[in-house]
Enzyme design. Structure first.
Site, PDB file in Angstrom:
ATOM      1  N   HIS A 136      -9.358  42.137 -36.596  1.00 39.09           N
ATOM      2  CA  HIS A 136      -9.832  41.677 -35.293  1.00 39.09           C
ATOM      3  C   HIS A 136      -8.697  41.808 -34.276  1.00 39.09           C
ATOM      4  O   HIS A 136      -8.891  41.678 -33.079  1.00 39.09           O
ATOM      5  CB  HIS A 136     -10.323  40.226 -35.365  1.00 39.09           C
ATOM      6  CG  HIS A 136     -11.043  39.775 -34.147  1.00 39.09           C
ATOM      7  ND1 HIS A 136     -10.433  39.089 -33.116  1.00 39.09           N
ATOM      8  CD2 HIS A 136     -12.342  39.936 -33.759  1.00 39.09           C
ATOM      9  CE1 HIS A 136     -11.304  38.829 -32.165  1.00 39.09           C
ATOM     10  NE2 HIS A 136     -12.477  39.342 -32.518  1.00 39.09           N
ATOM     11  N   HIS A 190     -12.643  37.338 -22.059  1.00 41.13           N
ATOM     12  CA  HIS A 190     -12.282  37.724 -23.421  1.00 41.13           C
ATOM     13  C   HIS A 190     -10.831  37.402 -23.770  1.00 41.13           C
ATOM     14  O   HIS A 190     -10.420  37.541 -24.921  1.00 41.13           O
ATOM     15  CB  HIS A 190     -12.543  39.231 -23.578  1.00 41.13           C
ATOM     16  CG  HIS A 190     -12.652  39.683 -24.998  1.00 41.13           C
ATOM     17  ND1 HIS A 190     -11.752  40.543 -25.573  1.00 41.13           N
ATOM     18  CD2 HIS A 190     -13.562  39.383 -25.959  1.00 41.13           C
ATOM     19  CE1 HIS A 190     -12.103  40.779 -26.830  1.00 41.13           C
ATOM     20  NE2 HIS A 190     -13.195  40.089 -27.090  1.00 41.13           N
ATOM     21  N   LYS A 245      -7.369  35.723 -24.847  1.00 37.10           N
ATOM     22  CA  LYS A 245      -7.068  34.722 -25.870  1.00 37.10           C
ATOM     23  C   LYS A 245      -5.610  34.292 -25.706  1.00 37.10           C
ATOM     24  O   LYS A 245      -4.686  35.027 -26.053  1.00 37.10           O
ATOM     25  CB  LYS A 245      -7.337  35.296 -27.252  1.00 37.10           C
ATOM     26  CG  LYS A 245      -8.820  35.638 -27.438  1.00 37.10           C
ATOM     27  CD  LYS A 245      -9.078  36.513 -28.622  1.00 37.10           C
ATOM     28  CE  LYS A 245     -10.568  36.777 -28.771  1.00 37.10           C
ATOM     29  NZ  LYS A 245     -11.114  37.572 -27.641  1.00 37.10           N
ATOM     30  N   LYS A 252      -6.019  43.663 -31.904  1.00 36.87           N
ATOM     31  CA  LYS A 252      -6.114  44.854 -31.057  1.00 36.87           C
ATOM     32  C   LYS A 252      -4.712  45.289 -30.690  1.00 36.87           C
ATOM     33  O   LYS A 252      -3.927  44.499 -30.148  1.00 36.87           O
ATOM     34  CB  LYS A 252      -6.900  44.573 -29.769  1.00 36.87           C
ATOM     35  CG  LYS A 252      -8.400  44.387 -29.988  1.00 36.87           C
ATOM     36  CD  LYS A 252      -8.728  42.954 -30.181  1.00 36.87           C
ATOM     37  CE  LYS A 252     -10.245  42.753 -30.176  1.00 36.87           C
ATOM     38  NZ  LYS A 252     -10.625  41.485 -30.821  1.00 36.87           N
TER      39      LYS A 252
END
Length: 610
Positions: free
Chosen positions: A459, A229, A231, A461
């Site tokens: 989106h 996950h 990025k 976090k």
């Protein structure tokens, strides 16, 4: 059979002929193209999966001819010059910049939204000198917002630029058909490694359509239900390396329609390439994390530096001594012993325990803000809060436990967003997780007046501890609120079990070295600065604050104030009795701003066959 070359797009339009950005553009390839229910957000059975066949050909060097076939009838749909397709994007930008009062756009559907376009607009003044950009982060540009809301924000081609020798792209979702046209620089990079979390169908599509010099790698997932996950991007230049940590998947909607965050810093090559001993904390954390990915080693010959094996140890070649952040990563596994505090929330706990914070943060609240919610329980929530409450006050006593608030969009937030209900597809939490009784006391509203992003669903976090508009620390990360991402303690707290790969950057108000603003892409003295401490480096204490911070007489004049564009308001407002948290598996019959209901089909990839 290889896919023919892409030569244009079908652009969805609203009744007023403005581009409808809630629906992705459909790429048009030379030859026959099928358009129907598979790539349009309509579930009406009257629209077949192969409703229209568009046959596109290049006539000469510049003319694009598109024919449509509906049933047995053929007719020419349009004839336009190919260069006009590119001009369409410029025309769209001009229309967006002409919008002076964004709230009018939603006046028919959002009745109580005036506060979202308040006079605060704090991001107007968020203009950070280049040399100080690594001390903060930036928001990604959002189409359809007024110009002030995109102050200092970035798009993908703002960061992937220059003469890149090696690119390592780490992400969960990768839309290669969108990425290559959106960032033409990538086509010229001689060596590209894509580390992804995609499934077999998308991987097979990428293998068929990727440039020959691209290497695809999916890291091992030793525990079920885990994902890759993280990025991030690592861009190697003749001058050094650019490290980028962000929150967006490599898909159109994530880089155009949503609230997202990005941090980056450039680092020079080390003077002594034989010095691969113990580096600073940033280097150690980065190389340890990269080592867990197990990518296939490959060799390159860099014109300015010679031959290298590109493996995790290669990234010890750069001088990270000026790093402005700490890395907080997660890797899957059962971590014990000295590795217990290396990953996940235990890594965050370990770093915070070594820090001293102003006394104003004693027992101050926490904020958890994310876009996907796992299956949680009281025991784990207490475990996470304990880690995030770590740290000492100035008198060396523990800061004390902070009470968390969870910022999460309501159903109305999603319905009235820039994308309408389609935005809810990227907030993928089921009703059984969202509507647990234990979470009711935590819910707080997504309100983003200062950054103009009330309607750009998050989106991004983030996790933070705050007092007023001051921040004890701030974490920008890929990690959602889940045991899979943060890890869960087991075996009497002697083992941490993590399922997924995650990566984030932690901003701390510490004494940091200030260098001369090294850059891999600027032409000038800054890109030529040598590694190591420079004579003009200085050390200065910093204080982290939001865009709404008004200043205080209690702050020492020698303290440097670091503005962080926290997209939401602090303190967050708790849900009212009428607010309903978004769940993506519920049905919503009240129409959104595009006249749609939920569930609805949402296309995330540009390709017709995905």
């Amino acid at each position: 059979m290889a896919k023919s070359s892409q030569i244009g797009f079908l652009i969805p339009l609203k009744p007023n002929l403005d581009e409808d950005e809630s629906i992705p553009k459909i790429p048009i390839f030379e030859g026959p193209n099928l358009v129907g229910r598979n790539n349009l957000p309509l579930l009406d059975k009257r629209l077949s999966r192969k409703h229209i066949t568009l046959t596109a050909t290049i006539n000469g060097s510049t003319d694009l001819l598109v024919y449509a076939k509906v049933g047995d009838g053929n007719r020419m749909l349009q004839k336009r010059r190919a260069d006009e397709i590119n001009e369409g994007e410029e025309l769209h930008k001009k229309r967006v910049s002409a919008v002076k009062d964004e709230s009018a756009r939603y006046s028919d559907s959002v009745k109580d939204d005036s506060s979202c376009w308040s006079s605060l607009e704090g991001i107007r003044d968020f203009k950070v000198p280049k040399e100080k950009l690594p001390l903060t982060f930036r928001l990604l540009r959002v189409k359809g917002l007024p110009a002030w809301a995109n102050t200092s924000s970035v798009s993908i081609d703002d960061i992937i630029q220059g003469d890149i020798l090696i690119a390592v792209l780490s992400n969960y979702m990768v839309d290669i058909d969108w990425l290559l046209p959106a960032c033409s620089t990538l086509k010229k990079v001689p060596n590209v490694l894509v580390i992804h979390g995609e499934g077999d169908r998308t991987v097979n599509h990428m293998k068929r359509n990727k440039p020959a010099n691209w290497i695809l790698h999916k890291p091992p997932l030793p525990i079920s239900y885990g994902t890759h996950h993280s990025k991030a991007m690592l861009l190697v230049y003749a001058q050094g390396v650019r490290v980028i940590i962000h929150t967006a998947n490599l898909i159109y909607v994530d880089w155009n329609n949503k609230s997202q965050g990005l941090w980056m810093q450039d680092f020079p090559w080390k003077k002594d390439q034989s010095d691969h001993g113990k580096g600073c904390g940033f280097e150690t954390d980065l190389v340890d994390y990269l080592s867990a990915l197990k990518w296939p080693e490959f060799k390159v010959n860099l014109p300015t530096h010679g031959s290298f094996k590109i493996n995790p140890s290669f990234f010890k070649s750069f001088d990270y001594s000026s790093a402005a952040v700490r890395l907080i990563a997660s890797v899957p596994g059962y971590h014990t012993g000295e590795n217990l505090n290396k990953w996940g929330h235990m890594k965050l706990r370990n770093v915070l325990q070594e820090c001293t914070f102003d006394k104003e943060f004693q027992k101050s609240p926490l904020v958890y803000q994310f876009s996907s919610l796992g299956s949680l329980d009281d025991k784990w929530m207490a475990e996470l809060a304990s880690s995030m409450s770590s740290g000492l006050s100035e008198d060396k006593t523990p800061l004390g436990l902070g009470i968390p608030q969870i910022i999460w969009p309501t159903v109305e937030d999603v319905r009235c967003s820039l994308e309408g209900y389609a935005a809810g597809n990227a907030i993928p939490s089921p009703q059984k997780n969202v509507e647990k009784e234990l979470l009711k006391k935590y819910w707080a509203k997504w309100k983003a007046s200062d950054t103009g992003r009330c309607h750009a669903m998050p989106h991004i976090k983030t996790y933070t501890r705050y007092s007023g508009q001051s921040l004890a620390w701030f974490l920008l990360t890929s990690a959602n609120l889940s045991k899979a991402a943060w890890g869960a303690l087991q075996k009497n707290n002697s083992q941490l079990m993590i399922r997924s790969y995650e990566l984030g950057v932690l901003f701390l108000p510490s004494v940091v070295k200030r260098d001369s603003g090294f850059s891999c892409t600027d032409r000038g003295n800054t890109s030529e600065r040598k590694s190591g401490s420079s004579k003009d480096s200085t050390a200065q204490k910093t204080k982290l604050v939001t865009l709404s911070w008004q200043g205080s007489g209690n702050v020492d004049s020698s303290t440097e104030i670091i503005l962080l564009p926290v997209p939401y308001e602090l303190p967050p407002k708790p849900y009212s009795s009428e607010d309903v948290p978004w769940s993506w598996d519920r049905r919503y019959s009240k129409k959104d701003i595009y006249g749609q209901v939920w569930p609805r089909h949402v296309q995330l990839y540009a390709s017709l066959d995905l």
